[in-house]
Design an enzyme around this catalytic site. Structure first.
Site, PDB file in Angstrom:
ATOM      1  N   LYS A 146      -5.914  -5.480  10.041  1.00 16.95           N
ATOM      2  CA  LYS A 146      -6.779  -4.405  10.556  1.00 16.95           C
ATOM      3  C   LYS A 146      -6.425  -3.045   9.976  1.00 16.95           C
ATOM      4  O   LYS A 146      -7.291  -2.312   9.523  1.00 16.95           O
ATOM      5  CB  LYS A 146      -6.679  -4.295  12.081  1.00 16.95           C
ATOM      6  N   ARG A 203      -8.217  -2.777  23.893  1.00 12.89           N
ATOM      7  CA  ARG A 203      -7.466  -4.039  23.917  1.00 12.89           C
ATOM      8  C   ARG A 203      -7.687  -4.779  25.224  1.00 12.89           C
ATOM      9  O   ARG A 203      -7.232  -5.913  25.358  1.00 12.89           O
ATOM     10  CB  ARG A 203      -5.981  -3.745  23.763  1.00 12.89           C
ATOM     11  N   ARG A 218       6.420  -8.204   7.550  1.00 13.53           N
ATOM     12  CA  ARG A 218       6.396  -6.757   7.741  1.00 13.53           C
ATOM     13  C   ARG A 218       7.680  -6.278   8.418  1.00 13.53           C
ATOM     14  O   ARG A 218       8.173  -5.186   8.147  1.00 13.53           O
ATOM     15  CB  ARG A 218       5.179  -6.376   8.602  1.00 13.53           C
ATOM     16  N   ARG A 224       9.776  -2.461  11.947  1.00 14.44           N
ATOM     17  CA  ARG A 224       9.170  -2.004  13.201  1.00 14.44           C
ATOM     18  C   ARG A 224       9.868  -2.669  14.385  1.00 14.44           C
ATOM     19  O   ARG A 224      10.080  -3.873  14.375  1.00 14.44           O
ATOM     20  CB  ARG A 224       7.672  -2.350  13.217  1.00 14.44           C
ATOM     21  N   ARG A 271       2.886 -10.272  21.571  1.00 17.37           N
ATOM     22  CA  ARG A 271       1.694  -9.533  21.143  1.00 17.37           C
ATOM     23  C   ARG A 271       0.546 -10.475  20.828  1.00 17.37           C
ATOM     24  O   ARG A 271      -0.615 -10.202  21.162  1.00 17.37           O
ATOM     25  CB  ARG A 271       2.032  -8.649  19.940  1.00 17.37           C
TER      26      ARG A 271
END
Ligand code: AMP
Length: 192
Positions: free
Chosen positions: A13, A88, A127, A133, A144
């Protein structure tokens, strides 16, 4: 044009939203980015959301709704925006509808980036190595994706009932995905 991107984290996204924004000169509004900035700056909002964010949980609706209300009232959204990461939940989706009605706007197109969970999880894990992160730990990634299926995926039906959802196959190269998105935008008459 006002475009909403839906899809699990790891679907691409952010990458695609940035490309749409650059191509059509529209602001990319990513709630995750706004929260990361608030945390980096150590603002009261940032400090409040950090534990929730780090665990992969969802920040309370009222905080997110106020954040988006403020962002959508900025002048750069006048000719459109690319929304990424909001709504969301149903509560957020309904609040967005109300907000847009108040400012006489609507979502022109909802793009659903579809990727299997294994692909999303694999990309997020990659990632984690690249960006470090704090919410890209295996546990937070699982949480998530779970929350996406429970809370966010039902929104696809919510928007589909209005007939402006286009599914995009996200499990391909960045350029292929972007080409399909451009086609969808043109077909919807969202861009010339
Ligand atoms: P993202 O960068 O979109 O993957 O978002 C990262 C994290 O920010 C999420 O896992 C949530 O903790 C939080 N977040 C971002 N947008 C929202 C939202 N609309 N509602 C609740 N939490 C959010």
């Amino acid at each position: 044009m006002n475009v909403l991107l839906l899809g699990p984290q790891g679907a691409g996204k952010g990458t695609q939203a940035k490309r749409i924004a650059a191509e059509y000169g529209l602001p990319h509004i990513a709630t995750g980015d706004i929260l990361r900035r608030a945390m980096a700056d150590g603002t009261p909002l940032g400090r409040k959301v950090k534990p929730i964010y780090d665990s992969g949980g969802l920040v309370p609706d009222d905080l997110m709704i106020e954040l988006i209300r403020a962002r959508l009232s900025e002048p750069d959204t006048e000719h459109g925006f690319i929304l990424d990461g909001f709504p969301r939940t149903f509560v957020q989706a309904e609040a967005l509808d109300t907000m847009l009605r108040e400012i006489d706007k609507q979502l022109d197109l909802v793009l659903e980036l579809q990727v299997p969970d294994e692909v999303a999880a694999e990309r997020l894990t990659k990632r984690a190595t690249l960006e470090g992160r704090p919410d890209d730990t295996p546990e937070a990634i699982r949480r998530r994706l779970e929350l996406y299926h429970e809370e966010t995926e039902p929104l696809v039906e919510y928007y589909r009932s209005r007939g402006n959802v286009v599914g995009i196959h996200g499990d391909r190269s960045e350029n292929e995905v972007f080409a399909e998105i451009q086609q969808a935008l043109e077909q919807a008459g969202a861009v010339a």
